[in-house]
Enzyme design. Structure first.
Site, PDB file in Angstrom:
ATOM      1  N   LYS A   1       0.801  -1.205   0.000  1.00 26.14           N
ATOM      2  CA  LYS A   1       0.000   0.000   0.000  1.00 26.14           C
ATOM      3  C   LYS A   1       0.846   1.274   0.000  1.00 26.14           C
ATOM      4  O   LYS A   1       0.700   2.132  -0.877  1.00 26.14           O
ATOM      5  CB  LYS A   1      -0.888  -0.039   1.246  1.00 26.14           C
ATOM      6  CG  LYS A   1      -1.685   1.188   1.494  1.00 26.14           C
ATOM      7  CD  LYS A   1      -2.327   1.075   2.851  1.00 26.14           C
ATOM      8  CE  LYS A   1      -1.265   1.164   3.933  1.00 26.14           C
ATOM      9  NZ  LYS A   1      -1.763   1.746   5.172  1.00 26.14           N
ATOM     10  N   THR A   2       1.725   1.371   0.966  1.00 25.13           N
ATOM     11  CA  THR A   2       2.520   2.590   1.084  1.00 25.13           C
ATOM     12  C   THR A   2       3.385   2.775  -0.150  1.00 25.13           C
ATOM     13  O   THR A   2       3.568   3.887  -0.646  1.00 25.13           O
ATOM     14  CB  THR A   2       3.399   2.539   2.342  1.00 25.13           C
ATOM     15  OG1 THR A   2       2.570   2.204   3.449  1.00 25.13           O
ATOM     16  CG2 THR A   2       4.048   3.887   2.604  1.00 25.13           C
TER      17      THR A   2
ATOM     18  N   ASP B   1      -4.078   8.254   3.141  1.00 25.01           N
ATOM     19  CA  ASP B   1      -3.695   6.920   3.600  1.00 25.01           C
ATOM     20  C   ASP B   1      -4.659   6.451   4.698  1.00 25.01           C
ATOM     21  O   ASP B   1      -5.284   7.273   5.351  1.00 25.01           O
ATOM     22  CB  ASP B   1      -2.269   6.999   4.149  1.00 25.01           C
ATOM     23  CG  ASP B   1      -1.677   5.628   4.373  1.00 25.01           C
ATOM     24  OD1 ASP B   1      -2.255   4.647   3.846  1.00 25.01           O
ATOM     25  OD2 ASP B   1      -0.644   5.529   5.050  1.00 25.01           O
ATOM     26  N   GLU B   2      -4.770   5.168   4.898  1.00 23.37           N
ATOM     27  CA  GLU B   2      -5.621   4.600   5.951  1.00 23.37           C
ATOM     28  C   GLU B   2      -7.023   5.205   5.896  1.00 23.37           C
ATOM     29  O   GLU B   2      -7.577   5.630   6.912  1.00 23.37           O
ATOM     30  CB  GLU B   2      -5.016   4.856   7.336  1.00 23.37           C
ATOM     31  CG  GLU B   2      -3.610   4.347   7.525  1.00 23.37           C
ATOM     32  CD  GLU B   2      -3.528   2.843   7.782  1.00 23.37           C
ATOM     33  OE1 GLU B   2      -4.538   2.142   7.543  1.00 23.37           O
ATOM     34  OE2 GLU B   2      -2.455   2.388   8.187  1.00 23.37           O
TER      35      GLU B   2
ATOM     36  N   ARG C   1      -0.384  -9.854  10.592  1.00 28.84           N
ATOM     37  CA  ARG C   1       0.921  -9.273  10.926  1.00 28.84           C
ATOM     38  C   ARG C   1       2.034 -10.294  10.711  1.00 28.84           C
ATOM     39  O   ARG C   1       3.203  -9.947  10.634  1.00 28.84           O
ATOM     40  CB  ARG C   1       0.993  -8.803  12.389  1.00 28.84           C
ATOM     41  CG  ARG C   1       0.032  -7.716  12.804  1.00 28.84           C
ATOM     42  CD  ARG C   1       0.031  -6.556  11.892  1.00 28.84           C
ATOM     43  NE  ARG C   1      -1.040  -6.671  10.922  1.00 28.84           N
ATOM     44  CZ  ARG C   1      -1.093  -5.971   9.782  1.00 28.84           C
ATOM     45  NH1 ARG C   1      -0.132  -5.134   9.486  1.00 28.84           N
ATOM     46  NH2 ARG C   1      -2.080  -6.121   8.950  1.00 28.84           N
TER      47      ARG C   1
ATOM     48  N   GLN D   1      -9.493  -3.654   7.786  1.00 26.25           N
ATOM     49  CA  GLN D   1      -8.616  -3.239   8.874  1.00 26.25           C
ATOM     50  C   GLN D   1      -9.141  -2.005   9.588  1.00 26.25           C
ATOM     51  O   GLN D   1      -8.380  -1.269  10.218  1.00 26.25           O
ATOM     52  CB  GLN D   1      -7.205  -2.990   8.343  1.00 26.25           C
ATOM     53  CG  GLN D   1      -6.542  -4.262   7.852  1.00 26.25           C
ATOM     54  CD  GLN D   1      -5.098  -4.038   7.495  1.00 26.25           C
ATOM     55  OE1 GLN D   1      -4.256  -3.842   8.354  1.00 26.25           O
ATOM     56  NE2 GLN D   1      -4.801  -4.044   6.202  1.00 26.25           N
TER      57      GLN D   1
END
Length: 703
Positions: free
Chosen positions: A60-61, A243-244, A632, A274
């Site tokens: 994503k980033t 973002d997010e 994770r 998430q």
DNA sequence: AGGCTCTCTCTTTTT
DNA sequence: GAGAGAGCCT
């Protein structure tokens, strides 16, 4: 697609990891060929709204960074690009990676948190935002103090009401821009208290020239409602990236829409699976209905995972697909199956801790680094047993989060002095320092002074200045007030006008003159404690120095105070070279990854937390929390629970979390018992199998 | 004003 | 069982 072997050597694991984690590479070179198809599509997308649904570990980033770099390379001035994140940490990380990828021009891109963006707008449009110069920002602690004071003063609620809950009610009314708090149930003390205190809260904030965190968004929104102002800001940013996005609130969405304007060059990235901050105002609906807010949205799904093994992803998918309302996507990976996910039913909490620590030692023995291992839990209290055993076994570990940061009284006091110097109307800060260090102004005297300040409408500071003429003050209180005013008043003006290079020195002098150091030394703390507190005080001066160095000269103190409200002062152990096992909550783990993950205490009442079940909370959000935890893990995942556990001082029977029953046992998930209380292994296995078939029966899942 | 005891509760947390 | 906070006592 090759299948990596499951069981073989560490070397194979290591090599595989290098091959499939290009996004973490040290020197990421701009290479479009390194992107997969949907990633590339997101990076190359031109104008118009875009929603990127980025599953856990899908790069994503990297997509955001690449997109920004691509825009810059195609001639968009970097200063016209705005990237918005939620945390300072995320903003910092993005900045680093962007400068690495885009070069020095990357530094010109505006990267900021939502709140910092709001502040920037409010600062530049201060009058339109209804604020006077030198306004200050109240953090949660300040807000709570204010509510406590109000509760004391009004007597409306001097019984044992939780100020936090009252504050929450006031804030939610404020967020909804309601005229008042509704009293739903005639008798409900909280309704009554909040209804009474809400207008007072607003009035006090106004009188103190203060705004809170919510106001940073709400006022920015108000300001942008004015067409001329809005056009000016819209012209400033031609491309926005968020973002997010699953964590945005309705207010933040409104702000984004105003900024995006008719160009609508807005790209949001997030993962509805998430979304775990619904309880603090995030609207998971934002991401689900982005296409409605921005018709014609291009939607891209990133579901190739570069982090975890197949088995881990399968297990995580199996859990999350039980959520009814979500964007359909299924993480997959080109990597191998890996090792089975292990579900471990432990006899007691002690058995659980013993199992986990034992496995950790085994991993370390086999050559794993401690910082590749994490123990994740729902609530902070759950860390205890693991901390104790890890300490006993001398395994290096760190516990992330908790409180710790907050209670540095000496830091808050020092900052409060500066806040009063900057803005004498800031009565929360003033009340905090009026008798710290002690100057004989007790609660009674303080209330008289506050009352006087209200009667004269000139405020508490004015009352202190003329303490001699305030009725009913003790001699010591009058003297104390004179002393405080005598030191602070003459310095305040110079502090406000101080330019870079002199501010920190002046602050140091002020602190010395106030005797802050002496007060710490005189207090009868343990020697280690007072040394620490002195260090913290010095840390304040040092942070001012830092700020001076990187900031333009005007209004330095006001800017410093505001920025310190928005960024936590650095923690104590910032740079810590030793590899340690990480213990933290599932919430804190979002966005991180570890080679080995232990999800512990996965029991009913803990992972679907009791409170969520009781208060009609969001079960789906608890499930997402479980999903976040599972995803994770890169290579191995253990999920543990205990049949009996010592809680609140008594031994409780516990049941495995319903989420455990959702796991595909047999398909990459194995189960076993760990009970030291003398049950034979066969019996244990039988118990485990029985348990799972019962669970499956109950939930109507086929074997 | 400060210290002591009793009582109550027992998520998550960034800005 | 432990920590926070209120209320009471000195």
């Amino acid at each position: 697609m090759h299948r990596a072997r499951n069981t073989k050597s560490k070397r194979a694991g290591g090599a595989r990891r290098d091959a499939r984690t290009p996004r973490r590479a040290r020197h990421d070179r701009f290479d479009l060929g390194s992107l997969n198809a949907p990633q590339l599509e997101a990076v190359l997308h031109d104008d118009g709204p875009m929603l990127v649904l980025a599953g856990a570990g899908s790069g994503k980033t990297r997509v955001i960074i690449y997109r920004i770099t691509r825009l810059v390379r195609d001639g968009v001035p970097p200063g016209q690009i705005l990237g918005v994140t939620f945390t300072n940490k995320a903003a910092r990380e993005m900045r680093e990676r962007l400068t690495e990828l885009a070069g020095p021009r990357g530094a010109e891109v505006h990267l900021s948190t939502f709140h910092a963006l709001g502040l920037r707008i409010i600062r530049e449009e201060r009058e339109a935002a209804g604020l006077r110069a030198g306004f200050c920002i109240y953090d949660t602690g300040d807000q709570l103090s204010l509510v406590r004071d109000m509760m004391r003063q009004t007597r409306v609620a001097d019984r044992r009401l939780d100020p936090g809950r009252v504050l929450e009610m006031i804030l939610s009314a404020k967020r909804g821009r309601l005229a008042g708090v509704e009293v739903d149930h005639e008798g409900d003390e909280y309704d009554v208290a909040a209804a009474e205190l809400y207008p007072r809260y607003v009035a006090q904030m106004r009188a103190f020239n203060a705004i809170d965190f919510d106001d940073l968004i709400l006022r920015a929104q108000d300001v942008l409602a004015q067409p001329l102002v809005r056009e000016r800001w819209q012209a400033r940013f031609s491309y926005m990236l968020v973002d997010e996005y699953q964590d945005t609130s309705p207010d933040q969405l409104t702000l984004l829409r105003a900024l995006a304007g008719a160009k609508r060059n807005i790209c949001v990235v997030g993962d509805d699976d998430q979304s775990i901050y619904g309880w603090r105002g995030a609207a998971a609906g934002n991401i689900l209905s982005f296409g409605k807010a921005f018709p014609g949205t291009r939607e891209i799904i990133l579901d190739q995972n570069y982090r975890s093994t197949q088995y881990i992803l399968q297990a995580a998918n199996a859990v999350i697909q039980n959520n009814a309302v979500r964007k359909a996507k299924r993480l997959w990976s080109a990597g191998g199956d890996g090792e089975a996910v292990e579900v471990v039913a432990c006899g007691t909490g002690d058995d659980e801790a013993a199992f986990v620590v034992d496995r950790i030692q085994q991993l370390l023995y086999e050559g794993a680094r401690a910082d590749e291992i994490a123990i994740l839990y729902r609530a902070n209290v759950q860390s205890r047993a693991f901390e104790e055993l890890l300490a006993l076994e001398r395994v290096p570990f760190r516990v992330v989060g908790g409180q710790a940061f907050f209670e540095r009284k000496e830091v808050r006091d020092a900052i409060a002095y500066l806040a009063v110097a900057q803005n004498p109307l800031d009565e929360v800060a003033l009340r905090r320092i009026v008798n710290s260090p002690p100057r004989g102004i007790g609660l009674t005297s303080l209330e008289r002074l506050v009352q006087h300040g209200e009667n004269t409408r000139k405020g508490l500071w004015a009352a202190l200045v003329q303490a001699g003429s305030v009725d009913g003050l003790s001699v010591s209180a009058v003297a104390g007030a004179a002393q405080l005013v005598g030191v602070l008043a003459p310095r305040a003006r110079r502090l406000r006008a101080a330019a870079a290079g002199e501010l920190s020195r002046q602050c140091q002098e002020l602190f010395d003159q106030l005797g802050l150091r002496d007060a710490i030394l005189t207090a009868d703390d343990a020697p280690g404690i007072s040394a620490k507190r002195l260090e913290n005080l010095d840390e304040v001066v040092r942070s001012i120095e830092m700020f001076e160095r990187q900031s333009p000269a005007a209004l330095l103190l006001a800017e410093y105070l505001r920025s310190s409200a928005l960024t936590q002062l650095p923690g104590e152990d910032g740079e810590d070279r030793q590899a340690r096992v990480t213990l933290m909550t599932l919430h804190a783990a979002k966005g991180l990854e570890f080679r080995y993950v232990f999800l512990v205490g996965i029991e009913e009442d803990a992972l679907p937390h009791r409170k969520t079940l009781e208060e009609g909370g969001d079960l789906a959000e608890e499930r997402r929390l479980c999903y976040v935890g599972m995803t994770r893990a890169r290579e191995r995942l253990w999920i543990t629970w205990a049949r009996r556990r010592l809680r609140y001082g008594r031994l409780q029977e516990r049941a495995a979390s319903r989420f455990i029953a959702e796991l595909p046992v047999g398909a990459g998930v194995t189960t076993h018992e760990h009970d030291t209380s003398g049950v034979s292994e066969e019996e244990q296995d039988q118990m485990a199998q029985d348990f799972f078939s019962r669970m499956r029966d109950r939930l109507g899942i086929d074997d």
